[in-house]
Design an enzyme around this catalytic site. Sequence first.
Site, PDB file in Angstrom:
ATOM      1  N   PHE A  50       0.703  -1.145   0.033  1.00  0.00           N
ATOM      2  CA  PHE A  50      -0.014  -0.007   0.029  1.00  0.00           C
ATOM      3  C   PHE A  50       1.019   1.276   0.016  1.00  0.00           C
ATOM      4  CE2 PHE A  50      -4.753   0.275   1.264  1.00  0.00           C
ATOM      5  CZ  PHE A  50      -4.987  -0.777   0.501  1.00  0.00           C
TER       6      PHE A  50
ATOM      7  N   GLN B 243      -8.358  14.125   4.358  1.00  0.00           N
ATOM      8  CA  GLN B 243      -7.679  13.389   3.225  1.00  0.00           C
ATOM      9  C   GLN B 243      -8.243  13.165   1.969  1.00  0.00           C
ATOM     10  OE1 GLN B 243      -6.706   8.999   3.381  1.00  0.00           O
ATOM     11  NE2 GLN B 243      -4.822   9.882   3.554  1.00  0.00           N
TER      12      GLN B 243
ATOM     13  N   HIS C 101      -8.655  11.171  -1.262  1.00  0.00           N
ATOM     14  CA  HIS C 101      -8.319   9.785  -1.851  1.00  0.00           C
ATOM     15  C   HIS C 101      -7.936  10.034  -3.347  1.00  0.00           C
ATOM     16  CE1 HIS C 101      -7.939   5.681  -3.036  1.00  0.00           C
ATOM     17  NE2 HIS C 101      -7.977   5.452  -1.636  1.00  0.00           N
TER      18      HIS C 101
ATOM     19  N   LEU D  85     -15.395   5.080  -4.265  1.00  0.00           N
ATOM     20  CA  LEU D  85     -13.865   4.878  -4.207  1.00  0.00           C
ATOM     21  C   LEU D  85     -13.639   3.900  -4.859  1.00  0.00           C
ATOM     22  CD1 LEU D  85     -11.475   5.440  -2.334  1.00  0.00           C
ATOM     23  CD2 LEU D  85     -12.160   3.345  -1.296  1.00  0.00           C
TER      24      LEU D  85
ATOM     25  N   GLU E 265      -6.923   1.875  -3.025  1.00  0.00           N
ATOM     26  CA  GLU E 265      -5.733   1.996  -3.354  1.00  0.00           C
ATOM     27  C   GLU E 265      -5.018   0.564  -3.433  1.00  0.00           C
ATOM     28  OE1 GLU E 265      -3.722   4.239  -0.175  1.00  0.00           O
ATOM     29  OE2 GLU E 265      -2.025   3.188  -0.362  1.00  0.00           O
TER      30      GLU E 265
ATOM     31  N   ARG F   3      -0.757   9.089  -0.279  1.00  0.00           N
ATOM     32  CA  ARG F   3      -2.189   9.784  -0.901  1.00  0.00           C
ATOM     33  C   ARG F   3      -1.944  11.147  -1.080  1.00  0.00           C
ATOM     34  NH1 ARG F   3      -6.711   6.059   2.261  1.00  0.00           N
ATOM     35  NH2 ARG F   3      -6.192   4.217   1.270  1.00  0.00           N
TER      36      ARG F   3
ATOM     37  N   HIS G 246     -12.122  11.871   1.502  1.00  0.00           N
ATOM     38  CA  HIS G 246     -12.269  10.555   1.858  1.00  0.00           C
ATOM     39  C   HIS G 246     -12.140  10.329   3.386  1.00  0.00           C
ATOM     40  CE1 HIS G 246     -11.654   6.170   1.673  1.00  0.00           C
ATOM     41  NE2 HIS G 246     -10.604   6.470   2.003  1.00  0.00           N
TER      42      HIS G 246
ATOM     43  N   ARG H  21      -3.029  10.044   6.416  1.00  0.00           N
ATOM     44  CA  ARG H  21      -3.131   8.745   6.902  1.00  0.00           C
ATOM     45  C   ARG H  21      -2.838   7.573   5.917  1.00  0.00           C
ATOM     46  NH1 ARG H  21      -7.056   4.645   5.892  1.00  0.00           N
ATOM     47  NH2 ARG H  21      -8.534   6.052   4.831  1.00  0.00           N
TER      48      ARG H  21
HETATM   49  C1  LIG Z   1     -15.502   3.508   0.619  1.00  0.00           C
HETATM   50  C2  LIG Z   1     -14.262   3.604   1.623  1.00  0.00           C
HETATM   51  C3  LIG Z   1     -13.320   2.683   1.793  1.00  0.00           C
HETATM   52  C4  LIG Z   1     -12.307   2.579   2.840  1.00  0.00           C
HETATM   53  N1  LIG Z   1     -11.288   1.777   2.611  1.00  0.00           N
HETATM   54  C5  LIG Z   1     -10.449   1.515   3.727  1.00  0.00           C
HETATM   55  C6  LIG Z   1      -9.543   0.293   3.971  1.00  0.00           C
HETATM   56  O1  LIG Z   1      -9.579  -0.299   2.717  1.00  0.00           O
HETATM   57  N2  LIG Z   1      -8.789   0.718   4.741  1.00  0.00           N
HETATM   58  C7  LIG Z   1      -8.578   1.475   5.957  1.00  0.00           C
HETATM   59  O2  LIG Z   1      -7.839   1.361   6.677  1.00  0.00           O
HETATM   60  N3  LIG Z   1      -9.807   2.280   5.847  1.00  0.00           N
HETATM   61  C8  LIG Z   1     -10.210   2.503   4.914  1.00  0.00           C
HETATM   62  N4  LIG Z   1     -11.589   3.337   4.907  1.00  0.00           N
HETATM   63  C9  LIG Z   1     -11.587   4.135   6.121  1.00  0.00           C
HETATM   64  C10 LIG Z   1     -12.219   3.347   7.250  1.00  0.00           C
HETATM   65  O3  LIG Z   1     -13.103   2.345   6.759  1.00  0.00           O
HETATM   66  C11 LIG Z   1     -13.133   4.191   8.250  1.00  0.00           C
HETATM   67  O4  LIG Z   1     -12.330   4.930   8.681  1.00  0.00           O
HETATM   68  C12 LIG Z   1     -13.604   3.218   9.213  1.00  0.00           C
HETATM   69  O5  LIG Z   1     -14.099   2.109   8.982  1.00  0.00           O
HETATM   70  C13 LIG Z   1     -14.579   4.065  10.407  1.00  0.00           C
HETATM   71  O6  LIG Z   1     -15.028   3.138  11.234  1.00  0.00           O
HETATM   72  P1  LIG Z   1     -15.729   3.777  12.617  1.00  0.00           P
HETATM   73  O7  LIG Z   1     -16.097   2.550  13.380  1.00  0.00           O
HETATM   74  O8  LIG Z   1     -14.927   4.515  13.112  1.00  0.00           O
HETATM   75  O9  LIG Z   1     -17.087   4.416  11.940  1.00  0.00           O
HETATM   76  P2  LIG Z   1     -18.219   3.859  11.117  1.00  0.00           P
HETATM   77  O10 LIG Z   1     -18.061   2.455  10.511  1.00  0.00           O
HETATM   78  O11 LIG Z   1     -18.373   5.051   9.883  1.00  0.00           O
HETATM   79  O12 LIG Z   1     -19.504   3.757  11.899  1.00  0.00           O
HETATM   80  C14 LIG Z   1     -20.184   4.847  12.396  1.00  0.00           C
HETATM   81  C15 LIG Z   1     -21.245   4.441  13.348  1.00  0.00           C
HETATM   82  O13 LIG Z   1     -21.803   5.684  14.046  1.00  0.00           O
HETATM   83  C16 LIG Z   1     -23.147   5.352  14.012  1.00  0.00           C
HETATM   84  N5  LIG Z   1     -23.667   6.861  14.257  1.00  0.00           N
HETATM   85  C17 LIG Z   1     -23.014   8.013  13.904  1.00  0.00           C
HETATM   86  N6  LIG Z   1     -23.765   9.235  14.191  1.00  0.00           N
HETATM   87  C18 LIG Z   1     -24.670   8.714  15.122  1.00  0.00           C
HETATM   88  C19 LIG Z   1     -25.734   9.203  15.978  1.00  0.00           C
HETATM   89  N7  LIG Z   1     -25.947  10.582  16.016  1.00  0.00           N
HETATM   90  N8  LIG Z   1     -26.572   8.233  16.445  1.00  0.00           N
HETATM   91  C20 LIG Z   1     -26.624   7.000  16.510  1.00  0.00           C
HETATM   92  N9  LIG Z   1     -25.543   6.375  15.590  1.00  0.00           N
HETATM   93  C21 LIG Z   1     -24.619   7.210  15.144  1.00  0.00           C
HETATM   94  C22 LIG Z   1     -23.478   4.799  12.592  1.00  0.00           C
HETATM   95  O14 LIG Z   1     -24.683   4.290  12.585  1.00  0.00           O
HETATM   96  C23 LIG Z   1     -22.433   3.923  12.633  1.00  0.00           C
HETATM   97  O15 LIG Z   1     -22.770   2.742  13.217  1.00  0.00           O
HETATM   98  C24 LIG Z   1     -12.571   3.401   3.873  1.00  0.00           C
HETATM   99  C25 LIG Z   1     -13.488   4.461   3.820  1.00  0.00           C
HETATM  100  C26 LIG Z   1     -14.283   4.444   2.978  1.00  0.00           C
HETATM  101  C27 LIG Z   1     -15.500   5.381   3.124  1.00  0.00           C
END
Ligand SMILES: Cc1cc2nc3c(=O)[nH]c(=O)nc-3n(C[C@H](O)[C@H](O)[C@H](O)COP(=O)(O)OP(=O)(O)OC[C@H]3O[C@@H](n4cnc5c(N)ncnc54)[C@H](O)[C@@H]3O)c2cc1C
Length: 556
Positions: A117, A230, A232, A242, A245, A276, A340, A375
């Site tokens: 990566f 960031q 992407h 997306l 990468e 990135r 991103h 990142r």
């Molecule tokens: C398309 C895409 C591809 C990616 N690919 C990669 C990758 O390959 N490798 C990597 O390292 N990173 C990747 N990332 C980044 C990474 O996926 C995210 O940073 C990470 O998954 C975030 O996880 P999280 O648990 O913090 O939040 P999330 O998975 O976004 O979960 C947030 C949670 O909070 C809840 N929530 C939010 N607000 C409220 C509210 N007011 N009340 C109740 N619930 C609420 C939502 O319902 C959800 O359950 C990618 C991101 C994207 C967008």
Amino acid sequence: MAVQRPHIHDLLIVGAGLAGMRAALAAPAHLDVALISKVHPVRSHSVAAQGGINAALGENDSWEAHAFDTAKGGNYLGDQDAIEAMCREAPDDILELERMGVIFSRDGQGRIAQRPFGGAGFPRTCYAADRTGHALLHALYEQILKGRIVVYEEWYVTSLVVEDGVCRGVIAWDLLRGGLQQIQARAVILATGGSGRVFLTSTNAVINTGDGMALAYRVGVPLMDMEFVQFHPTTLRKTGILITEGARGEGGYLLNTLGERFMKRYAPEQMELATRSTVSLAIGQEILEGRGVEGCVLLDLRHLGRAKILERLPQIRQLSIEFAGLDPVETPIPIRPGAHYQMGGVRTNQWGETSIPGLFAAGECACVSVHGANRLGGNSLLETIVFGRRAGTKAGEYLRGVDQTPPSASHLADEERRIQALLSQSGRDRAWQVRDELGQALSTNLGIFRTKESMLAAGEQVRALKQRAARVYVEDKGRVFNSDLIQALELNCLVELAETIVAGALVREESRGAHYRSDFPARNDAAWLKHTIAHRTAEGPVLSYAPVAITRFQPK
Ligand SMILES: Cc1cc2nc3c(=O)[nH]c(=O)nc-3n(C[C@H](O)[C@H](O)[C@H](O)COP(=O)(O)OP(=O)(O)OC[C@H]3O[C@@H](n4cnc5c(N)ncnc54)[C@H](O)[C@@H]3O)c2cc1C
């Protein structure tokens, strides 16, 4: 476990993405733990993660090398004590995930396969084809379904309850039935994900509105390094979907309209696998100088061959066919950079603790900080797992010394009044209109290239939009599935976060990682090797600064 009354728990986790679920599973088993999510847990944005998750598993790799790449890739703005913790603990966390049932892709010897990566000195990104987030999130959800943990599914948290300086729960709107409820808890972990929807063109799900960052900010917890967003390098033309990468990790080329692999002029050694921020800037420059293809450049996978594309990048192929009308086996994919990931967020220490006792944060909504100014791909999924686990463990320790104290009824009454006012007001704008204009303002003026003028313009637009956001007209007055009301609440989070992004970016007169200023193109460690801390006031954010933890890697 199903929701029951009264709504009282030891630990409440807001967000059921990877960080939230990992925190819930790490909390001590004797505790009453609940998860709350505005969407069904497996619809959290984590499910969309494609390319993979980093850990130094390889024989010739080491956690120190991973830590070095992370610190350097983040332009030395990441706190190295936190980076060390993440990289040291990563291998065990990956093995633990595997034991929970994650089906990682394998190499020829049957070991967990790892792909190269950007910005990494070693192939250390573990993956499940190009659907890594899906594999991880479903495996964790299966563990949650074992029964001990209560899940409030489709509930929207509108505010945090803080009394006597301690967090005692939340107020939330039950989307299915309508109506506000108080959910009492001795500790709360915010795991609400990113705020990518501040921008119009974004890889993020429409639910990524940074609610948890705004909730914490409103009760006095500062936000850190918000100007570092960031972009992407490779998102699909028009939709901004997306393209992982991993496509470049597997050997994909970037070409301009002349058919030239232009990265040789920007990063001759790392080429397409530079960090990135470097690749996004290079693409932006090519397009700016007229060597783009209809506002994009081309990602060419043809030389990888059909078999490899089908095995390693099946989702990328499917997305290209469905959303760009082309098959990457035969045709290069038009891509351009898009918003991103939010490197900044709720300021926490290495254990997810915020400045308010009983309030923790982990995952993308938090700023620990491990990513610094940029990142590395694969480090965000890792962050959710390592720091989700740490926050769950630490909250368990904290709870040993804390009683269950019912908060006063005034929180619920205040929030009832706020929602009622929102439903009754008769503004001219609808929430989606203001949200689109906000996204446009930031995408245009705070994208990969920033200048003082563009940011001042954005600042003015955001100020005006904040006022309009407060007065939007909510057409749906009903209780059941009132998504109109939720959008209005989300919009008010977005505008507040936008203010912090603009404020931090305007003052930071240097270029570092994702924050590139055409008027200050050089990094300036003497003046700016420090974290931006945004504090909320009625007049908008007030900034202060904090030192960066440097342990073993001196900035170069
Ligand atoms: C398309 C895409 C591809 C990616 N690919 C990669 C990758 O390959 N490798 C990597 O390292 N990173 C990747 N990332 C980044 C990474 O996926 C995210 O940073 C990470 O998954 C975030 O996880 P999280 O648990 O913090 O939040 P999330 O998975 O976004 O979960 C947030 C949670 O909070 C809840 N929530 C939010 N607000 C409220 C509210 N007011 N009340 C109740 N619930 C609420 C939502 O319902 C959800 O359950 C990618 C991101 C994207 C967008």
